[in-house]
Design an enzyme around this catalytic site. Sequence first.
Site, PDB file in Angstrom:
ATOM      1  CG  ASP A 157      -4.074   6.608   2.531  1.00 25.64           C
ATOM      2  OD1 ASP A 157      -3.673   5.446   2.504  1.00 25.64           O
ATOM      3  OD2 ASP A 157      -4.931   7.034   3.359  1.00 25.64           O
ATOM      4  CG  HIS A 192       0.725   6.796   4.470  1.00 26.46           C
ATOM      5  ND1 HIS A 192       1.182   6.124   3.362  1.00 26.46           N
ATOM      6  CD2 HIS A 192      -0.530   6.308   4.702  1.00 26.46           C
ATOM      7  CE1 HIS A 192       0.249   5.281   2.943  1.00 26.46           C
ATOM      8  NE2 HIS A 192      -0.790   5.372   3.746  1.00 26.46           N
ATOM      9  CD  GLU A 250      -3.911   4.866  11.316  1.00 29.82           C
ATOM     10  OE1 GLU A 250      -5.073   4.470  11.428  1.00 29.82           O
ATOM     11  OE2 GLU A 250      -3.422   5.300  10.257  1.00 29.82           O
ATOM     12  CG  ASP A 251      -1.619   0.850  10.688  1.00 32.95           C
ATOM     13  OD1 ASP A 251      -2.497   1.241  11.472  1.00 32.95           O
ATOM     14  OD2 ASP A 251      -1.762   0.815   9.456  1.00 32.95           O
ATOM     15  CG  HIS A 276      -1.722   1.227   1.404  1.00 27.23           C
ATOM     16  ND1 HIS A 276      -2.592   1.756   0.462  1.00 27.23           N
ATOM     17  CD2 HIS A 276      -1.707   2.102   2.442  1.00 27.23           C
ATOM     18  CE1 HIS A 276      -3.094   2.901   0.934  1.00 27.23           C
ATOM     19  NE2 HIS A 276      -2.556   3.134   2.131  1.00 27.23           N
ATOM     20  CG  ASP A 289     -25.487  13.433 -30.500  1.00 27.33           C
ATOM     21  OD1 ASP A 289     -24.918  12.350 -30.742  1.00 27.33           O
ATOM     22  OD2 ASP A 289     -26.698  13.632 -30.671  1.00 27.33           O
TER      23      ASP A 289
END
Length: 702
Positions: free
Chosen positions: A141, A74, A78-79, A50, A261
Amino acid sequence: MQAKTLDVLSEKLSSYLEPAQVQEILNAYQFAAQCHEGQTRQSGEPYITHPVAVAIILANMHLDAESLMAAMLHDVIEDTHVSKEDVAERFGPTVAELVDGVSKLTEIEFASKAEQQAENFQKMTLAMAKDIRVMLVKLADRLHNMRTLKVLSAAKRRRIARETLEIYAPIAQRLGINDIRIEFEDLGFATMHPMRYQRMRQALKAARGHRKEIVEDIKSSIEIRLAKELISAEVTGREKHLWSIYQKMKSKRKSFRDIMDVFAFRIVVESVDDCYRTLGVIHNLFKPVPGEFKDYIAIPKVNGYQSLHTVLLGMHGVPIEVQIRTRDMDAMANFGIAAHWLYKSREDGNPRANRWVQGLLEIQQKAGNSLEFIEHVKTDLFPDEVYVFTPKGQIVSLPSGATPVDFAYAVHTDVGNSCVASKINGQLTSLSEPLQSGSKVSIITARDAQPNPSWLNFVVTAKARSAIRHFLKHQQHEESVELGKRLLDRALDNFGTSYQSIRKSWIKRLLTETGAHSFEEVLEQIGLGNRLAYAVANLMAPPSLRKEVTPEEFDSPIMIDTSDGLVINYARCCHPIPGDPIMGHLSPGRGLVVHRDSCKNLNEIRTNVEKCIILNWSPNVRGEFPVEFKVELVAERGIIATLASRISESEATIQQISVKERDAHSNIVDLVIDVKNRVHLANVMRRIRGLKQVQRVYRTKN
């Protein structure tokens, strides 16, 4: 697979960055890969795929090294167990700030759905205002997440798609990043309405086959003509994307064929001068459609977009849309604010979008909470709506130009009907003041208040308009019936009976004679002055009581007890006020018009006892009544201001004031003020006489 992707990324980066910078980005990749070791995405792929995909999206925009490092990292704060300080130590404070900014956008644990979206939006735009690159990483992201939505549940897919269409696509558009906006819209469309998307995609494919030849013909004729004029240009046929076709079909109610058209082309040239020369050339080649030319080069759009737009009639009367722009403008149109890094030579980047972003930061500092903030910003993205707050902090969405009265009716019809004043952000304001987004509006109500017919001149919502009309109709009906009863009672007195003594047989006889549907209808017509009470009483009375002639005099007067009424009007010729001897006359459609007994305008009808009625003021009459008087005074600087302050000290309101010069030294001031009664007027006049410059004060007669 991952090695191959990394090679693609390295090649892209090497094309525009220094080798040392490319190495820093690869170091960030190594660090992120270690941190995410063992983590997988819902598709089962290693998590690191990712961040790499996000970095590739940004590399296509030629973003700087710090942004790409932040893209790689990034999700680490957080993870994983890594802190902002760890990132700062290894990759520098700027990269740490960017990573922290993106992480903050993704931290979600909020009370309500509305709060969640707002908080997201707030953090996002806030981070954007501090450093726009955070926003670009966030958009990339989101784009990769949209591309890989398939593995999620249907409900989650729809929620993410809706959020993307409502929040992220407009931001990408506001920042001028067209490529990302288009992809957001098409991916969002495919997720929200899969069947419609598929059918339209097939129709587009079929249409493209039929169009191929025409597109080639138009393209080659433009290229040949430009080459003749020695203008170096790149001509491409422009495909409309599905979401914009779908939106056009919905908003313009046109069929797919009508929209298809139109043929669209983009011509990219070397200089601004070439743009205008090209315009001249194609206007010679095909006939321009009047009123369809827009010059966004001279006046760029808010997000910095520049191009010349024109519509032409091509071969066989085919409409052709053409955009003409330089390479720089083309990059700006596709990458928007990101083109700043693409064309580093331009020091100012995109001042317009940056200015917008700075404005957001100021709003954020002033806004009290996230919901308030999102509404501030949303209006910048969606300008035809106004978002205001109730005193409890709920958001009310109104059309642009809405007033406090519209707001009151949006809250509740009863609030609108009893509204007397409004406060915007704690300040008393006029009820006709257009509301601004982000304002806190509170409505002041009174129990016996009622809608004012003049509100219809400024309200903009259908709800307010229909509620006011409904109330006034109902109110006028009630007042007319009430007045009709009083007038009929007075007329019946002349026949030796009264309203209380009316029998059913009399009403039946009356309805047969008049052809009216109901007794109430007859009473309303009397009140409105469309029927004479005496004539109705004569029809109702038994034959033994009927009279052929009109009565000499009606004795019992009607009591007037209020300043406002829809069927009781106060004559402007003589301005009657409580305490004045008064008379009334019935005017068709207007009801009862009250005059001063001495008014000259009554002279002609004074003898018509049916139409002219003696009236009395009720002892408990309420309200304020306009009255007109004149002041003769010595002309001195500031005297009018002194006069006005004397009047307001006496608790009277000035409605009109005009000054006429009588001679070189004196003026006559004409005033219309609101007073409660004659005593109140006498107090006002006494205070005015107390001024030494005043020579004379007197009430006007018509």
